[in-house]
Design a protein around this motif. Structure first.
Motif, PDB file in Angstrom:
ATOM      1  N   VAL A 430       0.907  -1.181  -0.157  1.00  0.00           N
ATOM      2  CA  VAL A 430       0.036   0.070   0.081  1.00  0.00           C
ATOM      3  C   VAL A 430       0.825   1.221  -0.048  1.00  0.00           C
ATOM      4  O   VAL A 430       0.827   2.184  -0.681  1.00  0.00           O
ATOM      5  CB  VAL A 430      -0.894  -0.076   1.301  1.00  0.00           C
ATOM      6  CG1 VAL A 430      -1.770   1.282   1.172  1.00  0.00           C
ATOM      7  CG2 VAL A 430      -1.914  -1.056   1.310  1.00  0.00           C
ATOM      8  N   GLN A 431       1.962   1.181   0.905  1.00  0.00           N
ATOM      9  CA  GLN A 431       2.765   2.350   0.924  1.00  0.00           C
ATOM     10  C   GLN A 431       3.352   2.676  -0.408  1.00  0.00           C
ATOM     11  O   GLN A 431       3.446   3.815  -0.630  1.00  0.00           O
ATOM     12  CB  GLN A 431       4.115   1.851   1.852  1.00  0.00           C
ATOM     13  CG  GLN A 431       5.208   2.474   1.915  1.00  0.00           C
ATOM     14  CD  GLN A 431       5.430   3.190   3.371  1.00  0.00           C
ATOM     15  OE1 GLN A 431       5.168   2.614   4.281  1.00  0.00           O
ATOM     16  NE2 GLN A 431       5.576   4.592   3.295  1.00  0.00           N
ATOM     17  N   SER A 432       4.092   1.547  -1.266  1.00  0.00           N
ATOM     18  CA  SER A 432       4.687   2.245  -2.428  1.00  0.00           C
ATOM     19  C   SER A 432       3.817   2.245  -3.691  1.00  0.00           C
ATOM     20  O   SER A 432       4.301   2.530  -4.798  1.00  0.00           O
ATOM     21  CB  SER A 432       6.113   1.433  -2.432  1.00  0.00           C
ATOM     22  OG  SER A 432       5.971   0.186  -2.457  1.00  0.00           O
ATOM     23  N   GLN A 433       2.582   1.791  -3.552  1.00  0.00           N
ATOM     24  CA  GLN A 433       1.589   1.813  -4.800  1.00  0.00           C
ATOM     25  C   GLN A 433       0.765   2.891  -4.584  1.00  0.00           C
ATOM     26  O   GLN A 433       0.810   4.165  -4.476  1.00  0.00           O
ATOM     27  CB  GLN A 433       1.338   0.385  -5.073  1.00  0.00           C
ATOM     28  CG  GLN A 433       2.435  -0.531  -5.441  1.00  0.00           C
ATOM     29  CD  GLN A 433       2.291  -1.902  -5.707  1.00  0.00           C
ATOM     30  OE1 GLN A 433       2.655  -2.730  -4.714  1.00  0.00           O
ATOM     31  NE2 GLN A 433       1.890  -2.389  -6.964  1.00  0.00           N
ATOM     32  N   PHE A 434      -0.627   2.344  -4.127  1.00  0.00           N
ATOM     33  CA  PHE A 434      -1.635   3.272  -3.827  1.00  0.00           C
ATOM     34  C   PHE A 434      -1.270   4.694  -3.077  1.00  0.00           C
ATOM     35  O   PHE A 434      -1.576   5.725  -3.459  1.00  0.00           O
ATOM     36  CB  PHE A 434      -2.850   2.789  -3.289  1.00  0.00           C
ATOM     37  CG  PHE A 434      -3.839   3.618  -2.669  1.00  0.00           C
ATOM     38  CD1 PHE A 434      -4.853   4.067  -3.676  1.00  0.00           C
ATOM     39  CD2 PHE A 434      -3.844   3.957  -1.178  1.00  0.00           C
ATOM     40  CE1 PHE A 434      -5.706   5.064  -3.326  1.00  0.00           C
ATOM     41  CE2 PHE A 434      -4.952   5.062  -0.865  1.00  0.00           C
ATOM     42  CZ  PHE A 434      -5.739   5.692  -1.732  1.00  0.00           C
ATOM     43  N   ARG A 435      -0.572   4.539  -1.912  1.00  0.00           N
ATOM     44  CA  ARG A 435      -0.215   5.644  -1.088  1.00  0.00           C
ATOM     45  C   ARG A 435       0.486   6.721  -1.723  1.00  0.00           C
ATOM     46  O   ARG A 435       0.708   7.644  -1.373  1.00  0.00           O
ATOM     47  CB  ARG A 435       0.283   5.068   0.339  1.00  0.00           C
ATOM     48  CG  ARG A 435       0.058   6.127   1.600  1.00  0.00           C
ATOM     49  CD  ARG A 435       0.160   5.684   2.632  1.00  0.00           C
ATOM     50  NE  ARG A 435       0.213   6.696   3.883  1.00  0.00           N
ATOM     51  CZ  ARG A 435       1.329   7.315   3.959  1.00  0.00           C
ATOM     52  NH1 ARG A 435       2.385   7.127   3.637  1.00  0.00           N
ATOM     53  NH2 ARG A 435       1.071   8.043   5.133  1.00  0.00           N
ATOM     54  N   LYS A 436       1.651   6.021  -2.276  1.00  0.00           N
ATOM     55  CA  LYS A 436       2.718   6.648  -2.889  1.00  0.00           C
ATOM     56  C   LYS A 436       2.031   7.706  -4.068  1.00  0.00           C
ATOM     57  O   LYS A 436       2.335   8.780  -4.028  1.00  0.00           O
ATOM     58  CB  LYS A 436       3.590   5.788  -3.792  1.00  0.00           C
ATOM     59  CG  LYS A 436       4.799   6.675  -4.273  1.00  0.00           C
ATOM     60  CD  LYS A 436       5.592   5.361  -5.117  1.00  0.00           C
ATOM     61  CE  LYS A 436       6.484   6.424  -6.150  1.00  0.00           C
ATOM     62  NZ  LYS A 436       7.628   7.096  -5.512  1.00  0.00           N
ATOM     63  N   LEU A 437       1.034   7.076  -4.928  1.00  0.00           N
ATOM     64  CA  LEU A 437       0.582   7.840  -5.865  1.00  0.00           C
ATOM     65  C   LEU A 437      -0.093   9.176  -5.208  1.00  0.00           C
ATOM     66  O   LEU A 437      -0.258  10.344  -5.544  1.00  0.00           O
ATOM     67  CB  LEU A 437      -0.346   7.194  -6.642  1.00  0.00           C
ATOM     68  CG  LEU A 437       0.265   6.068  -7.524  1.00  0.00           C
ATOM     69  CD1 LEU A 437      -0.899   5.314  -8.301  1.00  0.00           C
ATOM     70  CD2 LEU A 437       1.208   6.761  -8.414  1.00  0.00           C
ATOM     71  N   MET A 438      -1.119   8.908  -4.040  1.00  0.00           N
ATOM     72  CA  MET A 438      -1.793   9.652  -3.457  1.00  0.00           C
ATOM     73  C   MET A 438      -0.949  10.792  -2.587  1.00  0.00           C
ATOM     74  O   MET A 438      -1.486  12.006  -2.680  1.00  0.00           O
ATOM     75  CB  MET A 438      -2.892   9.220  -2.224  1.00  0.00           C
ATOM     76  CG  MET A 438      -3.825   8.169  -3.061  1.00  0.00           C
ATOM     77  SD  MET A 438      -4.920   9.226  -4.131  1.00  0.00           S
ATOM     78  CE  MET A 438      -5.895   9.702  -2.598  1.00  0.00           C
ATOM     79  N   THR A 439      -0.017  10.415  -2.030  1.00  0.00           N
ATOM     80  CA  THR A 439       0.647  11.408  -1.204  1.00  0.00           C
ATOM     81  C   THR A 439       1.762  12.112  -1.877  1.00  0.00           C
ATOM     82  O   THR A 439       2.062  13.126  -1.462  1.00  0.00           O
ATOM     83  CB  THR A 439       1.135  10.759   0.100  1.00  0.00           C
ATOM     84  OG1 THR A 439       2.312   9.793  -0.125  1.00  0.00           O
ATOM     85  CG2 THR A 439      -0.039  10.306   1.214  1.00  0.00           C
TER      86      THR A 439
END
Ligand code: HEM
Length: 507
Positions: A430-439
């Motif tokens: 989640v950290q380096s896929q979805f959340r990376k894009l979002m944050t």
């Protein structure tokens, strides 16, 4: 390149291929405190109902064959089912969630809301969430019941809930429904671009079909024009992941060999409410700003296409800045067959139906056709290099998107009813896929390519969001006023392999 054989009998179908059915009913469940043993017994029969990727893959292949040969597609008897557990859910079932190497998953979606830009109350809990905001509404388990028939999905969900009895409580229930052309409520085709990952079915054929003939130089790293090959460990634990420095070579296996993780995937669920009236009002405002800057009149849809990066029918803006082109959007290879920095060469593609001419696709490195801030360019810069690395870093951040719209279709009148997207994505971090894009990208005006924040998802500003683009040869700056998407529920979950589901619920 040796590709891994995917254990499609164990990987859940919703993860690897999606269900491809018109309705997906989501049931958010909590195990009642003190009832763990009874709840587990009540949940156990579900193990035999989970739909594997072998089953969904066979259905999808049959459907494709039927459509291509002019037969009517197979009607689906029955339902397809998926299951996933939050970190708290795993804990309640006696499993240590820290075995999953992702602190963001372990911390839970509620704790992550502030970093994603969601509004919080004075105690730090997300506002407006229907589930997931507080420990009492945090999901332990998500069950998805999908069917081509709405009544069937609802009836099956009722039966499942009846069987679960009093030991499991229902926190959230909602049925998503597909819109024609896989559309979303603002009116745009969605689900066009998906990552192409390597991996073979047990009979040796690739799960994701390849369209360059095997002796073509592009066949080594591209599944199709615009769809670069990555490695399955990026989406499912227990397989080779992507090595950003050598895209053709298998990277490290994800999940570190932990049996709990094998064939599992992390699911981000965000219920995103869309304010369609506010979106089109803002597009009218952008069109008016463009008119005063260029002296010609602009349609709201021209402004909206610049925000999304595609026209409503899916035509990529970078290939057709002037408007929709059904020759592009109606061609399965051309609608996603583009890069931004380097043109895609013409080729004769080969698929199961024979040869298919691909005319090539022009590049748009400076964002003259598709602005640098456009949603699709912001969340997937494709072949651009940026501060976080090159193509490998962009590819590494991609997810399998499995979202489905909820709420009634928008008819053009503000009916005061709620609608939006049940955003779902699968990944192994989640950290380096979805959340990376979002944050790091969506809400940053400069990363990955400059031009402004993501117009659909980026944070609102009192003075409006600054968008910089080139129109008719000059650089102009627009102020995008209002915000149109807000989270109204979320959960970070783990969708295990089917054998692990059995171990969690039966042993
Ligand atoms: C209500 C909210 C959203 C709407 C209306 C929306 C709409 C769209 C549309 C119309 C497309 C173009 C279709 C396609 O290329 O497949 C797209 C693509 C995409 N969206 Fe969203 N989206 C939303 C939320 C999100 C979120 C939260 C993310 C997570 C970061 C996201 C990530 C992506 C990605 C990765 C693509 C594919 C880009 C590409 O590969 O070219 N979207 N979205």
């Amino acid at each position: 390149v040796r590709e891994p054989v995917l254990e499609v009998g164990d990987i859940q179908g919703h993860v690897l291929t999606g269900f491809g059915r018109a309705f997906e009913l989501l049931l958010g469940l909590r195990i009642v405190a003190g009832s763990e043993a009874q709840a587990r017994r009540a949940l156990a029969p579900l193990c035999d109902r989970i739909t594997s990727a072998a089953a969904t893959g066979a259905y999808k292949a049959e459907r494709r064959r039927a459509l291509a040969t002019g037969r009517s597609p197979p009607t689906l008897g029955g339902v397809a089912i998926a299951i996933a557990f939050s970190a708290e859910g795993l804990r309640v079932l006696g499993e240590d969630p820290r075995a999953i190497p992702d602190l963001i998953f372990v911390g839970g979606a509620g704790a992550d809301a502030g970093s994603l830009g969601d509004a919080l109350d004075a105690t730090g809990h997300p506002l407006h969430w229907q589930f997931g905001a507080t420990p009492e509404t945090d999901l332990h388990i998500l069950v998805i019941v999908a069917s081509g028939d709405h009544a069937l999905a609802e009836a099956e969900a009722d039966r499942l809930l009846d069987a679960l009895g009093v030991h499991v409580s229902l926190v959230y229930r909602e049925c998503g429904a597909r819109i024609a052309n896989d559309g979303e409520h603002f009116g745009f085709a969605d689900g066009v671009s998906q990552p192409g990952f390597r991996g073979l079915l047990p009979d040796g054929t690739p799960l994701i079909s390849r369209s360059y003939p095997p002796d073509h130089p592009f066949a080594r790293v591209w599944a199709k024009p615009g769809q670069r090959l990555t490695w399955p460990g990026q989406f499912v634990f227990g397989y080779a992941g992507l090595d950003p420095d050598d895209l053709a070579a298998p990277g490290e296996e994800t999940g570190g060999g932990a049996p709990l993780l094998r064939n599992g995937s992390l699911l981000v669920l965000r219920r995103l409410t869309q304010d369609v009236a506010a979106f089109w009002t803002a597009m009218e405002d952008l069109a008016a700003q463009l008119k005063s800057l260029t002296g010609r009149s602009w349609e709201p849809v021209e402004a909206a296409a610049r925000c999304v990066g595609r026209w409503p029918d899916g035509t990529p803006l970078s290939l057709s800045p002037a408007g929709e082109d059904s020759k592009i959007s109606g061609d399965p290879y051309r609608r996603n067959g583009f890069n931004y920095v380097r043109a895609v060469a013409p080729a004769t593609l080969l698929d199961q139906y024979g040869e298919h001419g691909f005319p090539g696709a022009a590049a748009d490195p400076l964002g003259r056709a598709c602005p640098l801030f456009a949603h699709v360019r912001k969340v997937n810069p494709r072949d651009h290099a940026h501060d976080f690395g090159g193509v490998g870093a962009s590819l590494r951040s991609q997810m399998l998107r499995r979202g489905i719209p909820f709420g009634p279709r928008w008819t053009g009148e503000d009916d005061g009813r709620e609608r939006g997207l049940l955003f779902m994505s699968y990944q192994t971090s989640v950290q380096s896929q979805f959340r990376k894009l979002m944050t790091e990208w969506v809400k940053d005006p400069v990363q990955p390519l400059g031009g402004g924040v993501d117009p659909l998802l980026g944070p609102d500003r009192p003075e409006g969001r600054r968008l910089v683009l080139e129109v008719e040869g000059s650089r102009v700056t627009l102020a995008l006023r209002g915000s149109f998407v807000r989270a109204t529920g979320a959960s970070y979950l783990f969708a295990p392999g089917i054998a692990t589901v059995r171990r969690l619920l039966v042993s």
